[in-house]
Design a protein around this motif. Structure first.
Motif, mmCIF file in Angstrom:
data_model
loop_
_atom_site.group_PDB
_atom_site.id
_atom_site.type_symbol
_atom_site.label_atom_id
_atom_site.label_comp_id
_atom_site.label_asym_id
_atom_site.label_seq_id
_atom_site.Cartn_x
_atom_site.Cartn_y
_atom_site.Cartn_z
ATOM 1 N N ALA A 1 12.151 42.981 99.096
ATOM 2 C CA ALA A 1 11.872 41.730 99.804
ATOM 3 C C ALA A 1 10.372 41.647 100.051
ATOM 4 O O ALA A 1 9.727 42.644 100.361
ATOM 5 C CB ALA A 1 12.633 41.693 101.124
ATOM 6 N N PHE A 2 9.832 40.459 99.909
ATOM 7 C CA PHE A 2 8.399 40.210 100.089
ATOM 8 C C PHE A 2 8.267 39.105 101.127
ATOM 9 O O PHE A 2 8.901 38.057 101.027
ATOM 10 C CB PHE A 2 7.803 39.799 98.738
ATOM 11 N N ILE B 1 2.169 36.290 93.266
ATOM 12 C CA ILE B 1 2.899 35.312 94.072
ATOM 13 C C ILE B 1 2.092 34.938 95.312
ATOM 14 O O ILE B 1 2.000 33.758 95.688
ATOM 15 C CB ILE B 1 4.288 35.868 94.457
ATOM 16 N N ARG B 2 1.494 35.951 95.957
ATOM 17 C CA ARG B 2 0.699 35.684 97.163
ATOM 18 C C ARG B 2 -0.462 34.742 96.857
ATOM 19 O O ARG B 2 -0.713 33.778 97.576
ATOM 20 C CB ARG B 2 0.167 37.005 97.741
ATOM 21 N N ASN C 1 10.379 26.419 118.071
ATOM 22 C CA ASN C 1 9.343 27.352 118.524
ATOM 23 C C ASN C 1 9.287 28.645 117.708
ATOM 24 O O ASN C 1 8.587 29.579 118.067
ATOM 25 C CB ASN C 1 9.561 27.696 120.009
ATOM 26 N N CYS C 2 10.050 28.721 116.614
ATOM 27 C CA CYS C 2 10.041 29.932 115.789
ATOM 28 C C CYS C 2 8.754 30.022 114.971
ATOM 29 O O CYS C 2 8.098 29.013 114.689
ATOM 30 C CB CYS C 2 11.240 29.937 114.841
ATOM 31 N N ARG C 3 8.417 31.232 114.564
ATOM 32 C CA ARG C 3 7.254 31.449 113.700
ATOM 33 C C ARG C 3 7.628 31.139 112.259
ATOM 34 O O ARG C 3 8.744 31.387 111.843
ATOM 35 C CB ARG C 3 6.791 32.906 113.798
ATOM 36 N N THR C 4 6.667 30.595 111.522
ATOM 37 C CA THR C 4 6.928 30.352 110.097
ATOM 38 C C THR C 4 7.047 31.679 109.360
ATOM 39 O O THR C 4 6.350 32.651 109.668
ATOM 40 C CB THR C 4 5.806 29.514 109.465
ATOM 41 N N CYS C 5 7.949 31.709 108.401
ATOM 42 C CA CYS C 5 8.220 32.951 107.690
ATOM 43 C C CYS C 5 8.846 32.624 106.341
ATOM 44 O O CYS C 5 9.764 31.804 106.258
ATOM 45 C CB CYS C 5 9.172 33.811 108.520
ATOM 46 N N LEU C 6 8.355 33.244 105.298
ATOM 47 C CA LEU C 6 8.870 33.061 103.944
ATOM 48 C C LEU C 6 9.259 34.428 103.403
ATOM 49 O O LEU C 6 8.445 35.351 103.392
ATOM 50 C CB LEU C 6 7.787 32.429 103.061
ATOM 51 N N ILE C 7 10.515 34.577 102.980
ATOM 52 C CA ILE C 7 10.988 35.844 102.419
ATOM 53 C C ILE C 7 11.503 35.594 101.011
ATOM 54 O O ILE C 7 12.355 34.727 100.794
ATOM 55 C CB ILE C 7 12.092 36.468 103.293
ATOM 56 N N LEU C 8 10.979 36.337 100.065
ATOM 57 C CA LEU C 8 11.431 36.276 98.687
ATOM 58 C C LEU C 8 12.076 37.614 98.329
ATOM 59 O O LEU C 8 11.539 38.671 98.662
ATOM 60 C CB LEU C 8 10.260 36.005 97.734
ATOM 61 N N ILE C 9 13.217 37.569 97.651
ATOM 62 C CA ILE C 9 13.932 38.775 97.267
ATOM 63 C C ILE C 9 14.093 38.767 95.748
ATOM 64 O O ILE C 9 14.444 37.751 95.154
ATOM 65 C CB ILE C 9 15.320 38.845 97.936
ATOM 66 N N GLY C 10 13.812 39.889 95.125
ATOM 67 C CA GLY C 10 13.936 39.962 93.678
ATOM 68 C C GLY C 10 13.728 41.368 93.183
ATOM 69 O O GLY C 10 13.749 42.331 93.952
ATOM 70 N N TYR C 11 13.512 41.508 91.893
ATOM 71 C CA TYR C 11 13.319 42.832 91.311
ATOM 72 C C TYR C 11 11.999 42.835 90.550
ATOM 73 O O TYR C 11 11.659 41.908 89.828
ATOM 74 C CB TYR C 11 14.489 43.194 90.380
ATOM 75 N N ASN C 12 11.235 43.905 90.749
ATOM 76 C CA ASN C 12 9.944 44.074 90.061
ATOM 77 C C ASN C 12 9.096 42.805 90.128
ATOM 78 O O ASN C 12 8.527 42.352 89.128
ATOM 79 C CB ASN C 12 10.172 44.481 88.592
ATOM 80 N N MET C 13 9.004 42.224 91.318
ATOM 81 C CA MET C 13 8.256 40.972 91.482
ATOM 82 C C MET C 13 6.747 41.207 91.416
ATOM 83 O O MET C 13 6.257 42.206 91.953
ATOM 84 C CB MET C 13 8.589 40.326 92.828
ATOM 85 N N PRO C 14 5.988 40.294 90.794
ATOM 86 C CA PRO C 14 4.516 40.387 90.799
ATOM 87 C C PRO C 14 3.988 39.888 92.143
ATOM 88 O O PRO C 14 3.527 38.742 92.279
ATOM 89 C CB PRO C 14 4.107 39.480 89.642
ATOM 90 N N ILE C 15 4.064 40.735 93.162
ATOM 91 C CA ILE C 15 3.824 40.309 94.543
ATOM 92 C C ILE C 15 2.424 39.727 94.749
ATOM 93 O O ILE C 15 2.269 38.672 95.378
ATOM 94 C CB ILE C 15 4.088 41.484 95.512
ATOM 95 N N GLU C 16 1.415 40.380 94.220
ATOM 96 C CA GLU C 16 0.052 39.885 94.426
ATOM 97 C C GLU C 16 -0.143 38.525 93.751
ATOM 98 O O GLU C 16 -0.756 37.614 94.320
ATOM 99 C CB GLU C 16 -0.965 40.902 93.882
#
Length: 329
Positions: free
Chosen positions: A239-240, A315-316, A298-313
């Motif tokens: 998860a990212f 995507i960011r 009033n919740c904080r913003t949050c994005l969660i991506l789930i996958g396999y061998n994701m190119p995290i940098e």
């Protein structure tokens, strides 16, 4: 006099198959029958963005790990909670992550300290009919996905073939042929749309006591505990998370989600939209995006991506450039 065992149901299914929808329907039905349910929710990420849906429930959240491997020992400890008199429940539902192996959850439930407290009734596995053939194909999915799906399907005592409104008869026939090769003859398949199924069907006891013990399993091959540990030292599913970001344009955000690499299988979270303004919960699966305005703004913003061998940098950077339209740091 010993306390009766708590009937326990394991809810399994790959990312985006509809587990949470089924879980919410079950909770509503339990309450209409005057039953007190307990829930164990597991997420790969550090935040459960769906936690607000379960306010007021007797619930344990197990975050930042997969029940079946990295936090299996924690599950054994946490389940003691429901054995305390003040936390008594009539029924327990355990929802694993979309990449959990139900057999390993079963193994935790057979711990000597828990065996007399819980009785597993059924492993309910959801399958997304609209993506099933794609995920099973060697041409359009990875070996990791195929193995994970096989574990979830062959462990099931009941299959919910969900999203049937999205497939035609020809596709349906192909799905059934594949499923019948994987399943034991006695495993029932129920077709569903939006996870809608009679509670009595879900509550049927479909597992004998002997089937709870991995050491006595026969038939479908699976990892032994030792092999499973080795396999998961480098768990390809992760998860990212991106959090605390400003308001976004809805069209730009949805376009970005749909362009994400195929290795991103699921997305969810809370985003603040510029127009219509406000905080929205979103779900992303099968290249489709759903949004719903949240009651709690009033919740904080949050994005969660789930996958396999994701190119995290990668995507960011693309999130900053294409959604926020800011220069990457």
């Amino acid at each position: 006099m010993s306390q009766p065992k708590i009937p326990t149901y394991i809810l399994s299914g790959f990312l985006g198959s509809g587990k949470t929808t089924v879980l919410l329907k079950m909770l509503s039905d339990f309450k209409s029958r005057g039953l007190k349910p307990g829930i164990v929710l597991n997420e790969l990420g550090q935040v459960n963005v769906e936690g607000h849906m379960f306010k007021g429930e007797k619930m344990l959240e197990m975050l930042d790990g997969c029940i079946c491997c990295t936090i299996q020992d924690d599950l054994r400890e946490e389940l003691q909670f429901f054995l305390q008199e003040e936390n008594a429940v009539d029924i327990l539902l355990i929802e694993g992550t979309g990449v959990a192996n139900p057999k390993e959850i079963l193994e935790a439930l057979t711990d000597p300290r828990l065996r007399d407290g819980f009785e597993t009734q059924s492993i309910i596995s959801l399958a997304d009919a609209s993506k099933f053939l794609e995920y099973q194909s060697i041409f359009s999915s990875s070996r990791e996905i195929r193995e994970m799906l096989n574990e979830q399907i062959t462990s099931a005592t009941l299959i919910l073939l969900n999203k049937m409104d999205l497939v035609n008869e020809k596709t349906k026939d192909k799905i059934y042929k594949k499923l019948r090769k994987q399943l034991k003859a006695e495993v029932e398949i129920i077709e569903t749309v939006y996870g809608d199924v009679e509670l009595d069907e879900l509550l049927k006891k479909r597992m004998s006591t002997v089937a709870v013990s991995l050491s006595k399993e026969t038939g479908n091959a699976g990892y032994s505990h030792h092999e499973h540990e080795d396999h998961h030292h480098e768990h390809p599913f992760k998860a990212f998370k991106i959090e605390d970001f400003p308001a976004v344009e809805r069209i730009r955000f949805e376009k970005w989600l749909k362009k994400l690499p195929e290795s991103v299988l699921r997305g969810k979270g809370m985003v603040s939209l510029a127009s219509p303004s406000g905080l929205y919960q979103f779900q992303f699966a099968s290249k489709e995006v759903e949004m719903e305005r949240m009651e709690d703004q009033n919740c904080r913003t949050c994005l969660i991506l789930i996958g396999y061998n994701m190119p995290i940098e990668e995507i960011r950077v693309s999130f900053q450039q294409e959604v926020l339209q800011t220069v990457s740091i």
